[in-house]
Design a protein around this motif. Structure first.
Motif, PDB file in Angstrom:
ATOM      1  N   ASN A  60       0.833  -1.201   0.000  1.00 53.72           N
ATOM      2  CA  ASN A  60       0.000   0.000   0.000  1.00 53.72           C
ATOM      3  C   ASN A  60       0.872   1.256   0.000  1.00 53.72           C
ATOM      4  N   LEU A  61       0.366   2.318  -0.601  1.00 59.10           N
ATOM      5  CA  LEU A  61       1.109   3.577  -0.638  1.00 59.10           C
ATOM      6  C   LEU A  61       1.469   4.061   0.762  1.00 59.10           C
ATOM      7  N   GLN A  82      -0.172  12.131   4.543  1.00 54.23           N
ATOM      8  CA  GLN A  82      -0.010  12.775   3.241  1.00 54.23           C
ATOM      9  C   GLN A  82      -0.331  14.257   3.344  1.00 54.23           C
ATOM     10  N   GLY A  87       3.614  16.913  -8.908  1.00 55.55           N
ATOM     11  CA  GLY A  87       3.591  16.222 -10.199  1.00 55.55           C
ATOM     12  C   GLY A  87       3.863  17.115 -11.389  1.00 55.55           C
ATOM     13  N   ASP A  88       4.560  18.219 -11.163  1.00 60.12           N
ATOM     14  CA  ASP A  88       4.879  19.090 -12.291  1.00 60.12           C
ATOM     15  C   ASP A  88       6.019  18.519 -13.119  1.00 60.12           C
ATOM     16  N   ARG A 117      11.080  10.656 -15.168  1.00 62.04           N
ATOM     17  CA  ARG A 117      10.163  11.545 -14.459  1.00 62.04           C
ATOM     18  C   ARG A 117       9.501  10.811 -13.303  1.00 62.04           C
TER      19      ARG A 117
ATOM     20  N   LEU B  21      -0.820   5.594 -12.750  1.00 62.65           N
ATOM     21  CA  LEU B  21      -1.236   6.793 -12.012  1.00 62.65           C
ATOM     22  C   LEU B  21      -2.420   7.435 -12.726  1.00 62.65           C
ATOM     23  N   ILE B  55      -2.540  11.009 -16.896  1.00 61.97           N
ATOM     24  CA  ILE B  55      -1.585  12.098 -17.001  1.00 61.97           C
ATOM     25  C   ILE B  55      -0.660  11.813 -18.174  1.00 61.97           C
ATOM     26  N   ASN B  60       1.722  18.388 -16.645  1.00 61.65           N
ATOM     27  CA  ASN B  60       1.712  18.467 -15.188  1.00 61.65           C
ATOM     28  C   ASN B  60       0.512  17.708 -14.615  1.00 61.65           C
ATOM     29  N   LEU B  61       0.688  17.171 -13.428  1.00 68.86           N
ATOM     30  CA  LEU B  61      -0.405  16.439 -12.779  1.00 68.86           C
ATOM     31  C   LEU B  61      -1.647  17.309 -12.638  1.00 68.86           C
ATOM     32  N   ASN B  62      -1.488  18.517 -12.083  1.00 70.71           N
ATOM     33  CA  ASN B  62      -2.650  19.377 -11.861  1.00 70.71           C
ATOM     34  C   ASN B  62      -3.291  19.800 -13.182  1.00 70.71           C
ATOM     35  N   GLN B  82      -6.445  19.109  -5.148  1.00 69.49           N
ATOM     36  CA  GLN B  82      -6.142  17.765  -4.643  1.00 69.49           C
ATOM     37  C   GLN B  82      -6.695  17.607  -3.233  1.00 69.49           C
ATOM     38  N   TYR B  84      -6.565  13.914  -1.663  1.00 69.37           N
ATOM     39  CA  TYR B  84      -5.981  12.707  -1.071  1.00 69.37           C
ATOM     40  C   TYR B  84      -5.505  11.785  -2.180  1.00 69.37           C
ATOM     41  N   VAL B  85      -4.528  10.937  -1.861  1.00 68.46           N
ATOM     42  CA  VAL B  85      -4.062   9.930  -2.798  1.00 68.46           C
ATOM     43  C   VAL B  85      -4.521   8.564  -2.307  1.00 68.46           C
ATOM     44  N   GLY B  87      -3.983   4.753  -2.604  1.00 68.83           N
ATOM     45  CA  GLY B  87      -2.933   3.879  -3.113  1.00 68.83           C
ATOM     46  C   GLY B  87      -2.895   2.509  -2.467  1.00 68.83           C
ATOM     47  N   ASP B  88      -4.031   2.067  -1.925  1.00 64.91           N
ATOM     48  CA  ASP B  88      -4.053   0.735  -1.324  1.00 64.91           C
ATOM     49  C   ASP B  88      -4.118  -0.343  -2.405  1.00 64.91           C
ATOM     50  N   LEU B  89      -3.519  -1.487  -2.077  1.00 61.27           N
ATOM     51  CA  LEU B  89      -3.619  -2.640  -2.971  1.00 61.27           C
ATOM     52  C   LEU B  89      -5.074  -3.094  -3.099  1.00 61.27           C
ATOM     53  N   VAL B 119      -2.635   3.829  -8.810  1.00 65.43           N
ATOM     54  CA  VAL B 119      -2.724   4.775  -7.696  1.00 65.43           C
ATOM     55  C   VAL B 119      -3.429   5.997  -8.255  1.00 65.43           C
ATOM     56  N   VAL B 121      -4.946  10.020  -7.719  1.00 64.35           N
ATOM     57  CA  VAL B 121      -4.950  11.264  -6.964  1.00 64.35           C
ATOM     58  C   VAL B 121      -6.355  11.843  -7.008  1.00 64.35           C
ATOM     59  N   HIS B 249      -6.564  26.976  -8.290  1.00 60.44           N
ATOM     60  CA  HIS B 249      -5.536  26.453  -7.383  1.00 60.44           C
ATOM     61  C   HIS B 249      -4.258  27.292  -7.476  1.00 60.44           C
TER      62      HIS B 249
END
Lengths: 249, 249
Positions: A60-61, A82, A87-88, A117, B21, B55, B60-62, B82, B84-85, B87-89, B119, B121, B249
Motif C-alpha cells: 500500500n502507498l 499525506q 507532479g509538475d 520523471r 497513475l 496524465i 503536469n499532474l494538476n 487535490q 488525497y491519494v 494507493g491501497d492494494l 494509484v 490522486v 488552485h
DNA sequence: TATTATTGTCGCACTGTGAGACAATAAACC
DNA sequence: GGTTTATTGTCTCACAGTGCGACAATAATA
C-alpha cells in the motif's frame, strides 16, 4: 525481498516497484526551541535531500511511506500523513540523481528508472527528537537533523516541498495532536508554548495560552518539578491517551 | 496527439501516459437545496463511477486534472484541488474496467494497462450547476448529476473517495470561498445559508449566519429583488472580487 | 534573609456566537 | 381595499473565548 540483495540504484529497471511514483518525507523534530527536519547527505556530491522511498508493487502507498519512515528513524508508531502530490514536469531533472549514483561508484544507463520523471507523494511526520535514530538509506552516506530556520539549499524541488509541509503543519496545529508527537512524555506548559511559537513563528500570550490548552481537556497535570532556575517550580504535564488519538493515520 | 485518433481503451499499452497513475474527480454542484456530483454511466454494465483521467508524460499532474474537468464540464476556470491519494492494494480490481471495455465492444488483453494496479490522486471541484455541460468520456455513454444524499453504489472504491472529498469540502468551507464557486452570480442570503446547511448537514441560526457572513467582508449587497413569495423582498448579494481570490488552485 | 526570575491565577475589556424578538414588507386572500 | 401570512433585516441579551495586564506564590541564588 529484492532490496536486501541489491539497492534501488543497482536495480536499474526498478523491478518490483511502481514506476514513476515515489514518496518524499518531511520528518519534523523539535529540540531546544528549534524545529528541525531530517535530511540525507549524499557523498561526493554536496547534495542534500529529503528522505524518499518507493512503493513496492505488493504494498500500500501509506505502508510504503511508513516503511521508509521506520527505516530512517527506527520509529514506527508515530504521526505520518499525506499532505500534497508534486507532479509538475518542471521538477524532473535527472542530474542530481545521476550525480548521486555516480558518487556511489555506479555508472547508471541513461534509461535508469531513477533518472526518469517521478511524481512524488509528500508525507509529513512528527518525531520525538530524542527517540529517533537517524539512519541513511543505500544511496546516502549520512542522515541528520537540520534546523528549519537555517535550511541550506536542497536538491530538486525539495525546498518547496518542505515549505508546503510546514504550511500544512501550521494549518493542522489545532486539529491534530501535534504536541503529543513532538514533545517528550513529560513537559511543562512553557515547553508546549515554545513549540507552538516555533511552529507558528510568532509569540503568544502566556496566560491565554495556558487557559486555552487546559480548556482542551487533553492535558493531565502531574506533580511539580523541583529543579532548574531561580523561580517557582512549574507543573509537569502529559497528554491524556484517548481511544480516538490521532497519533496514527 | 494520440487521444484524438484512438481512445485510452484502444491504446492497450497506455503509450504517452504515466503508467499506474490516474486522477479521480469529485465534481460538486448545488441545485435546489441538494448537493450533487457528476458521475459517468457505462453502458451494458450497470456500473457508475467518478470521472477519471490520466496524465500525459508531457503534462503536469494538476493540468491533467484540469483538462479532464474541462472535458467533463466544459468549464475551465473553476475551483479544483487535490485532497488525497488512494494507493491501497485493496482498491485494485480489474473486473469493472474489463466489463467496461467489453461493453464498448473491445476485447482487452489480460495485460491491458487499464487492468493493472492504479494509484489515483483525488481532486474535488466546485461547479456552478447551471453553467456545466456534462459530457461523457470515450469509455462512458452518459455523464449526469446525482444527488449526494441518495448516491447509488459506485464501482471500485469510489464511494470512499466521495466521502473523503465531502469531508475535505466541509473542513475547507470556512477557509476557501466555496460559496463563490457553487452559487450563481447573484443570490440571496437564504440561498447561501441553504448551501452551508446542505454541505454541513445541519441547520444554522439565521441571524447569526447573516452577521457572520456580512462580517467576512466578502459580500456586496445589491438592490432588492421584488419577486417570489408573500413576504418582504430580500437583498441580492454578490461575492466581491479580490485579487487573492481562491477560485483557482 | 533578601533578591530574582518564573509560574499559576485572576480580573477586565473586547469579540464572536446562539437564541429569541420585533418591525418591515411583498404577495396572497377575503 | 383591507387583512392575513410568510419571510426578511436588525436588534438585544446571554454566554464563551481571547488578548492583556496584574498579583501573589515560590524555588534557587546572593
Amino acid at each position: 525481498m529484492r532490496e536486501s540483495s541489491e539497492s534501488v540504484g543497482q536495480n536499474t529497471r526498478g523491478e518490483g516497484y511502481l514506476q514513476g511514483l515515489a514518496t518524499d518525507l518531511v520528518i519534523f523534530g523539535f529540540h531546544e526551541t528549534q524545529l528541525k527536519i531530517l535530511l540525507l547527505e549524499y557523498q561526493n556530491t554536496g547534495l542534500l535531500g529529503l528522505p524518499a522511498g518507493f512503493i513496492r508493487d505488493d504494498e500500500n502507498l501509506n505502508d510504503a511511506a511508513r516503511r521508509t519512515l521506520t527505516q530512517r528513524t527506527g520509529l514506527g508508531d508515530i504521526f505520518l500523513e499525506q499532505f500534497y502530490v508534486f507532479g509538475d514536469l518542471g521538477r524532473h531533472d535527472p542530474q542530481p540523481l545521476r550525480s548521486i549514483l555516480i558518487g556511489k561508484g555506479e555508472t547508471p544507463p541513461d534509461d535508469h528508472w531513477l533518472l526518469r520523471r517521478f511524481v512524488t507523494v509528500g508525507f509529513y511526520a512528527l518525531v520525538g527528537f530524542t527517540r529517533a535514530l537517524p539512519n541513511p538509506d543505500a544511496l546516502a552516506d549520512r542522515c541528520a537533523w537540520y534546523d528549519l530556520a537555517t535550511l541550506p539549499p536542497l536538491m530538486l524541488d525539495h525546498t518547496a516541498i518542505v515549505q508546503k509541509a510546514l504550511d500544512t503543519l501550521r494549518a493542522n496545529l489545532d486539529h491534530k495532536l501535534i504536541g503529543a508527537n513532538l514533545l517528550p512524555e513529560l513537559f511543562t506548559m512553557n515547553d508546549l508554548q515554545q513549540l507552538y511559537e516555533t511552529i507558528l513563528g510568532q509569540k503568544m500570550n502566556r496566560s491565554a495560552f495556558q487557559r486555552k490548552m487546559l480548556a482542551l481537556g487533553i492535558l493531565e497535570r502531574l506533580e511539580k518539578r523541583f529543579s532548574g532556575g531561580a523561580h517557582k517550580a512549574p507543573f509537569l504535564y502529559r497528554f491524556v491517551q484517548e481511544e480516538s488519538c490521532q497519533t496514527r493515520h
